[in-house]
Design an enzyme around this catalytic site. Structure first.
Site, PDB file in Angstrom:
ATOM      1  N   GLU A 312      19.100  81.077  31.724  1.00 38.77           N
ATOM      2  CA  GLU A 312      18.183  82.512  31.379  1.00 38.77           C
ATOM      3  C   GLU A 312      19.308  83.508  30.423  1.00 38.77           C
ATOM      4  OE1 GLU A 312      18.428  83.761  35.284  1.00 38.77           O
ATOM      5  OE2 GLU A 312      16.455  83.303  35.846  1.00 38.77           O
ATOM      6  N   CYS A 383      24.690 116.370  25.469  1.00 36.14           N
ATOM      7  CA  CYS A 383      25.582 117.410  26.103  1.00 36.14           C
ATOM      8  C   CYS A 383      26.392 116.650  27.278  1.00 36.14           C
ATOM      9  CB  CYS A 383      24.647 118.427  26.850  1.00 36.14           C
ATOM     10  SG  CYS A 383      24.373 119.716  25.663  1.00 36.14           S
ATOM     11  N   TYR A 412      20.053  95.354  25.654  1.00 37.38           N
ATOM     12  CA  TYR A 412      20.629  96.590  26.672  1.00 37.38           C
ATOM     13  C   TYR A 412      20.814  97.810  26.090  1.00 37.38           C
ATOM     14  CZ  TYR A 412      21.176  92.302  29.509  1.00 37.38           C
ATOM     15  OH  TYR A 412      21.053  91.072  30.174  1.00 37.38           O
TER      16      TYR A 412
HETATM   17  N1  PLP Z   1      19.703  86.253  34.876  1.00 41.80           N
HETATM   18  C1  PLP Z   1      19.983  87.178  35.811  1.00 41.80           C
HETATM   19  C2  PLP Z   1      19.836  87.072  37.182  1.00 41.80           C
HETATM   20  C3  PLP Z   1      20.738  88.360  35.132  1.00 41.80           C
HETATM   21  O1  PLP Z   1      21.156  88.988  36.085  1.00 41.80           O
HETATM   22  C4  PLP Z   1      21.043  88.639  33.935  1.00 41.80           C
HETATM   23  C5  PLP Z   1      21.764  89.798  33.488  1.00 41.80           C
HETATM   24  O2  PLP Z   1      22.772  90.084  34.116  1.00 41.80           O
HETATM   25  C6  PLP Z   1      20.673  87.443  33.074  1.00 41.80           C
HETATM   26  C7  PLP Z   1      19.981  86.491  33.363  1.00 41.80           C
HETATM   27  C8  PLP Z   1      20.967  87.708  31.566  1.00 41.80           C
HETATM   28  O3  PLP Z   1      22.282  87.823  31.274  1.00 41.80           O
HETATM   29  P1  PLP Z   1      22.896  87.865  29.900  1.00 41.80           P
HETATM   30  O4  PLP Z   1      21.928  88.980  29.292  1.00 41.80           O
HETATM   31  O5  PLP Z   1      24.288  88.101  29.943  1.00 41.80           O
HETATM   32  O6  PLP Z   1      22.424  86.505  28.963  1.00 41.80           O
END
Ligand code: PLP
Length: 462
Positions: A312, A383, A412
Site C-alpha cells: 500500500e 498567525c 500529505y
Molecule cells: N497503509 C496504511 C495502513 C497506512 O496507515 C499508511 C500511512 O501511514 C499507508 C499505507 C501509506 O504509507 P506511505 O505513505 O508511507 O507509503
C-alpha cells in the site's frame, strides 16, 4: 507554454538523480527541465507561467512521474514476486478524482479510510473489488458503504466486527474482510507516523490475533481473505520490512490452520522518499524485491502456499510527482540572526514542517541556476511563529513577486491541508507534454462561509 527539453544541469544547486528506473529517489519530478530562457519547467510547462495563469499557492502534479511510479511498483512486483501481486495506492497521501483515475488506469488498487475517500475512489473510476477500507474507528455508514460496493474491509478492532455483524443481515453475501494487527516492529521514523510498534492505536494487539481468528470461524457473514500490518511511513531501512514478512507469515499459518481461506498478505506501505539531497531511500525496485523475497522465504520455511502479495504505497507513489508554487512577499532581515522571506501559503497547504519538522528543497522558478548566495528562512503567512516551510535555505537573492518552487509536495500536503486563518485551499494542475489541466479548483473565501450559520438573534445591526 511548450518548452525546450534540455535536461536540468545536474550539478547546481543540488544533485538531481536522473536514474529513471527509480522515480521515488529523484528529488524533482522526472520531467523537470530548463526552458529556453533558463526557467524551470515541468511536463514542458514553464512553472512561472503556471503561477501567473492559475495563481499561487499552486500544487502542480507531473503526470509522467505519477505514471512512472505506478509502473515501477507494478513491474517490480511482477519481476520479484512469483505469485499474484497488487499495489494499492494509499489515497490518504493525496485523494482526488484525477489521481484516482490515473492510478486506476495504471492497474493499481486503492486504500481508503473514510466515506470521502471511498466516494472519490468510486467516482474516479476505481472498481470496488480493488479497494480496501482502513480505519481505527469506522462508522456504521462507512462500513455499509464499503460492503455495498464490494470493498474489502480491513477490520482493525472488535468494534468493527460488532458493527459489521449488526449490518450483516443487509449484506448480499459474505463480506470480504482483512484483519489488521500491530506487528510489534520498531523502525526509525517520526513518532507520529510510526504504527507498527505495540503502543499504536491501529490494529488488533498480536496477543488477540488467535481469539479474533477463532471468533471469525463463527461468523458466516464474513469471509476472511487477508491479513494486514503496516509499520510506519518515510522509512529508509529495509530490515523492518523483512521482519514484517515473517510476522505476517506466522499469522497466515495460524489463520489457515483454523480454516480461513486467506489469500492476501498485505504488507502496508512505508517506503520513504528523498525530500533533501542527503536523504537516500531505497528505490521502489529494491523495496519490492526485499519484501517479495522475504515473503517467499517466510512462506517456504512454513510450508505455506504463496498468498497474493499486496502493498500500500502512498508517499512513494505521489510525493515526487508534486511541487508547490508560492509567490514571495515580505522580507524581514534580523541582523546577526536570520532573514525571513514570507510566501503566500504555509502550514495550511503544507502542515508537514510544523507537524513533523519535515525538511524540503526549493528553488526560484525563474532563476534556478543562479548563485544561491543568501540564506533565508521561508515563512508561511499564518498567525503561528512555527509556520516555517524551509529553514536556512540557500537561495539567490529573492524579491517580492518571485515564484518559489518547493519540491516533493505531492504527498500529505493537499490531503493534510486545512483552512487555518480561513485561508482557501490552493488549486491543483496536472501537467503533461506541454499542457496543463486544472484538476482541483482553487477554493474562494466565500466557499469558507458556506457552512456557517448565523442565528438571527446574534445578528448585530448596530
Ligand atoms: N497503509 C496504511 C495502513 C497506512 O496507515 C499508511 C500511512 O501511514 C499507508 C499505507 C501509506 O504509507 P506511505 O505513505 O508511507 O507509503
Amino acid at each position: 507554454m511548450v518548452t525546450s527539453r534540455e535536461p536540468l544541469a545536474p550539478s547546481r544547486p543540488f544533485e538531481v538523480d536522473q536514474d529513471l528506473s527509480s522515480p521515488n529517489r529523484n528529488l524533482t519530478p522526472l520531467t523537470t527541465r530548463l526552458d529556453g530562457e533558463g526557467r524551470l519547467s515541468l511536463g514542458d510547462c514553464t512553472l512561472s507561467d503556471l503561477a501567473r495563469r492559475y495563481g499561487t499557492p499552486l500544487y502542480v502534479l507531473d503526470e509522467t512521474t505519477l505514471r512512472a511510479t505506478c509502473r515501477a511498483y507494478r513491474e517490480a512486483l511482477a519481476r520479484h514476486y512469483p505469485g499474484e501481486a497488487l499495489a494499492i495506492y494509499a489515497s490518504k497521501a493525496n485523494s482526488s478524482l484525477a489521481i484516482t483515475a490515473l492510478v486506476a488506469a495504471e492497474g493499481l488498487g486503492l486504500d481508503a479510510v473514510s466515506a470521502g475517500e471511498l466516494l472519490t475512489a468510486f467516482q474516479g473510476g476505481m472498481a470496488g473489488e480493488r479497494i480496501v477500507l482502513h480505519g481505527n474507528n469506522k462508522s456504521r455508514e462507512e462500513l455499509a458503504l464499503a460492503v455495498a460496493h464490494g470493498v474489502t474491509v480491513v477490520a482493525d478492532n472488535w468494534r468493527d466486527l460488532e458493527l459489521l455483524a449488526e449490518l450483516a443481515p443487509s449484506f448480499p453475501g459474505p463480506a470480504r474482510l482483512m484483519l489488521r494487527f500491530t506487528p510489534g516492529i520498531e523502525c526509525h521514523t517520526h513518532e507520529y507516523i510510526r504504527t507498527g510498534h505495540l503502543d499504536s492505536k491501529f490494529g488488533f494487539d498480536p496477543d488477540q490475533l488467535e481469539a479474533v481468528l477463532r471468533h471469525l470461524t463463527t461468523c458466516p457473514w464474513a469471509r476472511l481473505t487477508g491479513l494486514h500490518a503496516h509499520i510506519g511511513s518515510q522509512i529508509f531501512e529495509l530490515q523492518p520490512h523483512r521482519d514484517l514478512a515473517a510476522v505476517l507469515a506466522d499469522a497466515l499459518a495460524l489463520a489457515r490452520s483454523l480454516g480461513h481461506p486467506v489469500e492476501d498478505l498485505n504488507v502496508g506501505g512505508g517506503l520513504g522518499i528523498r525530500y533533501v539531497a542527503s536523504d537516500d531511500p531505497p528505490s521502489i525496485d529494491a523495496w519490492v524485491r526485499t519484501v517479495a523475497e522475504a515473503v517467499v522465504e517466510a512462506c517456504r520455511e512454513r510450508g505455506l502456499v504463496l498468498p497474493r502479495l499486496l502493498c500500500e504505497p502512498g508517499r512513494s507513489l505521489v510525493a515526487t510527482a508534486g511541487v508547490t508554487l508560492y509567490e514571495v512577499g515580505s522580507r524581514k532581515p534580523i541582523p546577526g540572526l536570520r532573514t525571513y522571506l514570507s510566501v503566500d501559503g504555509g502550514m495550511s497547504d503544507n502542515p508537514r514542517p510544523i507537524t513533523y519538522q519535515s525538511q524540503y528543497t526549493a528553488l526560484l522558478a525563474d532563476r534556478p541556476m543562479a548563485e544561491p548566495n543568501e540564506t533565508v528562512t521561508v515563512a508561511g503567512k499564518h498567525c503561528e511563529s512555527g509556520d516555517v516551510l524551509l529553514k536556512d535555505l540557500a537561495l539567490p537573492p529573492a524579491t517580492a513577486g518571485d515564484v518559489l518552487v518547493v519540491f516533493a509536495t505531492g504527498a500529505y500536503n493537499a490531503s493534510m491541508g486545512s483552512n487555518y486563518n480561513r485561508i482557501p485551499r490552493p488549486a491543483t494542475v496536472l501537467v503533461a507534454e506541454g499542457s496543463a489541466e486544472l484538476v482541483q479548483r482553487r477554493e474562494q473565501p466565500e466557499d469558507l462561509l458556506r457552512y456557517d450559520v448565523l442565528p438571527s438573534r446574534l445578528r448585530y445591526l448596530g
